[in-house]
Design a protein around this motif. Structure first.
Motif, PDB file in Angstrom:
ATOM      1  N   LEU A  46      -7.900  11.261  -6.742  1.00  0.00           N
ATOM      2  CA  LEU A  46      -7.164  10.882  -5.534  1.00  0.00           C
ATOM      3  C   LEU A  46      -7.284  11.996  -4.504  1.00  0.00           C
ATOM      4  O   LEU A  46      -7.246  13.180  -4.856  1.00  0.00           O
ATOM      5  CB  LEU A  46      -5.684  10.649  -5.854  1.00  0.00           C
ATOM      6  CG  LEU A  46      -5.329   9.375  -6.614  1.00  0.00           C
ATOM      7  CD1 LEU A  46      -3.860   9.414  -7.051  1.00  0.00           C
ATOM      8  CD2 LEU A  46      -5.596   8.144  -5.766  1.00  0.00           C
ATOM      9  N   ALA A  73       1.352   6.313  -7.042  1.00  0.00           N
ATOM     10  CA  ALA A  73       0.130   7.014  -7.458  1.00  0.00           C
ATOM     11  C   ALA A  73       0.283   8.526  -7.399  1.00  0.00           C
ATOM     12  O   ALA A  73      -0.164   9.237  -8.298  1.00  0.00           O
ATOM     13  CB  ALA A  73      -1.041   6.566  -6.591  1.00  0.00           C
ATOM     14  N   TYR A  74       0.947   9.037  -6.358  1.00  0.00           N
ATOM     15  CA  TYR A  74       1.033  10.485  -6.175  1.00  0.00           C
ATOM     16  C   TYR A  74       2.258  11.121  -6.843  1.00  0.00           C
ATOM     17  O   TYR A  74       2.332  12.343  -6.937  1.00  0.00           O
ATOM     18  CB  TYR A  74       1.036  10.820  -4.688  1.00  0.00           C
ATOM     19  CG  TYR A  74      -0.338  10.754  -4.060  1.00  0.00           C
ATOM     20  CD1 TYR A  74      -1.242  11.813  -4.207  1.00  0.00           C
ATOM     21  CD2 TYR A  74      -0.747   9.632  -3.353  1.00  0.00           C
ATOM     22  CE1 TYR A  74      -2.504  11.758  -3.650  1.00  0.00           C
ATOM     23  CE2 TYR A  74      -2.017   9.564  -2.787  1.00  0.00           C
ATOM     24  CZ  TYR A  74      -2.887  10.635  -2.945  1.00  0.00           C
ATOM     25  OH  TYR A  74      -4.150  10.575  -2.379  1.00  0.00           O
ATOM     26  N   ARG A 115      10.797   5.455   0.956  1.00  0.00           N
ATOM     27  CA  ARG A 115      10.478   4.456   1.984  1.00  0.00           C
ATOM     28  C   ARG A 115      11.686   4.055   2.827  1.00  0.00           C
ATOM     29  O   ARG A 115      11.529   3.523   3.920  1.00  0.00           O
ATOM     30  CB  ARG A 115       9.892   3.201   1.327  1.00  0.00           C
ATOM     31  CG  ARG A 115       8.549   3.449   0.652  1.00  0.00           C
ATOM     32  CD  ARG A 115       7.784   2.154   0.394  1.00  0.00           C
ATOM     33  NE  ARG A 115       7.422   1.500   1.643  1.00  0.00           N
ATOM     34  CZ  ARG A 115       7.852   0.287   1.987  1.00  0.00           C
ATOM     35  NH1 ARG A 115       8.651  -0.395   1.206  1.00  0.00           N
ATOM     36  NH2 ARG A 115       7.476  -0.254   3.126  1.00  0.00           N
ATOM     37  N   ILE A 166      -3.000  15.262  -0.542  1.00  0.00           N
ATOM     38  CA  ILE A 166      -2.125  14.979   0.600  1.00  0.00           C
ATOM     39  C   ILE A 166      -1.268  16.216   0.841  1.00  0.00           C
ATOM     40  O   ILE A 166      -0.945  16.951  -0.093  1.00  0.00           O
ATOM     41  CB  ILE A 166      -1.231  13.741   0.387  1.00  0.00           C
ATOM     42  CG1 ILE A 166      -0.350  13.911  -0.856  1.00  0.00           C
ATOM     43  CG2 ILE A 166      -2.050  12.483   0.289  1.00  0.00           C
ATOM     44  CD1 ILE A 166       0.688  12.826  -0.991  1.00  0.00           C
ATOM     45  N   THR A 211       0.675   3.961 -12.400  1.00  0.00           N
ATOM     46  CA  THR A 211      -0.471   3.098 -12.086  1.00  0.00           C
ATOM     47  C   THR A 211      -1.202   2.714 -13.374  1.00  0.00           C
ATOM     48  O   THR A 211      -0.981   3.289 -14.437  1.00  0.00           O
ATOM     49  CB  THR A 211      -1.441   3.816 -11.127  1.00  0.00           C
ATOM     50  OG1 THR A 211      -1.797   5.084 -11.697  1.00  0.00           O
ATOM     51  CG2 THR A 211      -0.816   4.015  -9.770  1.00  0.00           C
ATOM     52  N   PHE A 247      -9.724   0.866  -6.870  1.00  0.00           N
ATOM     53  CA  PHE A 247      -9.958   1.902  -5.873  1.00  0.00           C
ATOM     54  C   PHE A 247     -11.180   2.760  -6.192  1.00  0.00           C
ATOM     55  O   PHE A 247     -11.414   3.792  -5.561  1.00  0.00           O
ATOM     56  CB  PHE A 247      -8.698   2.757  -5.691  1.00  0.00           C
ATOM     57  CG  PHE A 247      -7.605   2.024  -4.983  1.00  0.00           C
ATOM     58  CD1 PHE A 247      -7.521   2.036  -3.598  1.00  0.00           C
ATOM     59  CD2 PHE A 247      -6.676   1.268  -5.687  1.00  0.00           C
ATOM     60  CE1 PHE A 247      -6.520   1.339  -2.929  1.00  0.00           C
ATOM     61  CE2 PHE A 247      -5.675   0.563  -5.030  1.00  0.00           C
ATOM     62  CZ  PHE A 247      -5.603   0.596  -3.651  1.00  0.00           C
ATOM     63  N   PHE A 257       0.831  -1.208   0.000  1.00  0.00           N
ATOM     64  CA  PHE A 257       0.000   0.000   0.000  1.00  0.00           C
ATOM     65  C   PHE A 257       0.871   1.267   0.000  1.00  0.00           C
ATOM     66  O   PHE A 257       0.555   2.249  -0.667  1.00  0.00           O
ATOM     67  CB  PHE A 257      -0.936   0.014   1.207  1.00  0.00           C
ATOM     68  CG  PHE A 257      -2.223  -0.730   0.987  1.00  0.00           C
ATOM     69  CD1 PHE A 257      -3.122  -0.317   0.012  1.00  0.00           C
ATOM     70  CD2 PHE A 257      -2.535  -1.851   1.751  1.00  0.00           C
ATOM     71  CE1 PHE A 257      -4.316  -0.992  -0.195  1.00  0.00           C
ATOM     72  CE2 PHE A 257      -3.718  -2.537   1.540  1.00  0.00           C
ATOM     73  CZ  PHE A 257      -4.611  -2.109   0.570  1.00  0.00           C
ATOM     74  N   GLU A 258       1.973   1.215   0.752  1.00  0.00           N
ATOM     75  CA  GLU A 258       2.861   2.378   0.815  1.00  0.00           C
ATOM     76  C   GLU A 258       3.505   2.652  -0.545  1.00  0.00           C
ATOM     77  O   GLU A 258       3.543   3.788  -1.009  1.00  0.00           O
ATOM     78  CB  GLU A 258       3.941   2.164   1.879  1.00  0.00           C
ATOM     79  CG  GLU A 258       3.397   2.202   3.304  1.00  0.00           C
ATOM     80  CD  GLU A 258       4.443   1.836   4.346  1.00  0.00           C
ATOM     81  OE1 GLU A 258       5.634   1.699   3.975  1.00  0.00           O
ATOM     82  OE2 GLU A 258       4.073   1.679   5.525  1.00  0.00           O
ATOM     83  N   LEU A 271       2.407   1.666  -3.450  1.00  0.00           N
ATOM     84  CA  LEU A 271       1.334   2.060  -4.370  1.00  0.00           C
ATOM     85  C   LEU A 271       0.993   3.541  -4.213  1.00  0.00           C
ATOM     86  O   LEU A 271       0.784   4.259  -5.198  1.00  0.00           O
ATOM     87  CB  LEU A 271       0.103   1.190  -4.102  1.00  0.00           C
ATOM     88  CG  LEU A 271      -0.971   1.121  -5.174  1.00  0.00           C
ATOM     89  CD1 LEU A 271      -0.393   0.758  -6.528  1.00  0.00           C
ATOM     90  CD2 LEU A 271      -2.038   0.107  -4.768  1.00  0.00           C
ATOM     91  N   ALA A 272       0.963   4.013  -2.969  1.00  0.00           N
ATOM     92  CA  ALA A 272       0.678   5.429  -2.714  1.00  0.00           C
ATOM     93  C   ALA A 272       1.786   6.324  -3.275  1.00  0.00           C
ATOM     94  O   ALA A 272       1.508   7.360  -3.895  1.00  0.00           O
ATOM     95  CB  ALA A 272       0.518   5.671  -1.212  1.00  0.00           C
ATOM     96  N   VAL A 273       3.038   5.920  -3.070  1.00  0.00           N
ATOM     97  CA  VAL A 273       4.165   6.706  -3.585  1.00  0.00           C
ATOM     98  C   VAL A 273       4.088   6.800  -5.110  1.00  0.00           C
ATOM     99  O   VAL A 273       4.270   7.873  -5.691  1.00  0.00           O
ATOM    100  CB  VAL A 273       5.513   6.089  -3.141  1.00  0.00           C
ATOM    101  CG1 VAL A 273       6.676   6.818  -3.811  1.00  0.00           C
ATOM    102  CG2 VAL A 273       5.667   6.150  -1.626  1.00  0.00           C
TER     103      VAL A 273
END
Length: 199
Positions: A164, A100-101, A114, A167, A148, A156, A93-94, A96-98
């Protein structure tokens, strides 16, 4: 190579490819004629049959492929579904978030964010079809860049990356600048390490 070694090499090639392989290609790599190459592959097939193996070799025109036997199709489907539907780990998940954004993004930048090696997680996310290779940077080594997929949006329940959630302090630096920063940090660490060792 002797006959047994050539047979083992042919088996390894068929297994590693995972798709039909032309017998001419096997012969070329083993530096033997096509008839002998075909004989090696047929010997492997016979070995599988004699031992009641769960795998077999099938011929498709002038190509051969290792595949599972149809008797075990149900079990193979079950295990593949189990792997495909396994929940994502926190690390996945971490990553994937990196991605995606910050996409498109390199593996080096993901690992910088990370602080750990992410090779396995990236491979898993690619296998699940959530991220994919989208090109290479025009830098030394031409590193791969990731983004992605449509499957990510579907999983999602979003229509586009614009959906999204925001953040704080989103890093919108160009990918080239991100890569340059990673290289600079590596060089600084090497210089510091050299200076420390000389002391």
């Amino acid at each position: 190579m002797n006959v047994n070694e050539m047979q083992a090499a042919a088996e390894a090639m068929l297994f590693a490819c995972g798709e039909p392989v032309e017998i001419d290609r096997i012969a070329e790599i083993l530096e033997i004629d096509v008839e002998n190459a075909e004989s090696l592959v047929l010997n492997i097939a016979a070995k599988y049959d004699e031992s009641n193996s769960g795998i077999k070799i099938v011929k498709m025109d002038k190509k051969y492929q290792i595949c599972t036997r149809k008797e075990y199709a149900e079990q193979v489907r079950d295990i593949l579904d189990m792997k495909k539907n396994a929940p994502l780990s926190q690390a996945a998940f971490e990553v994937l978030a990196v991605v995606a954004y910050n996409q498109p993004i390199t593996k080096a930048y993901i690992e910088q964010v990370r602080g750990v090696d992410c090779s396995g997680v990236i491979s898993t996310l690619c296998q699940k079809g959530l991220i994919e290779e989208v090109g290479r940077l025009e830098l030394p080594g031409r590193p791969l860049i990731y983004g992605t997929t449509a499957e990510f949006l579907k999983c999602f329940c979003i229509n586009s990356l614009d959906d999204l959630p925001d953040i704080p302090e989103l890093n919108e630096k160009p990918i080239e600048e991100q890569e340059a920063e990673v290289e600079l940090e590596k060089m600084e660490a090497e210089i510091k390490e050299t200076a420390d060792s000389e002391e």
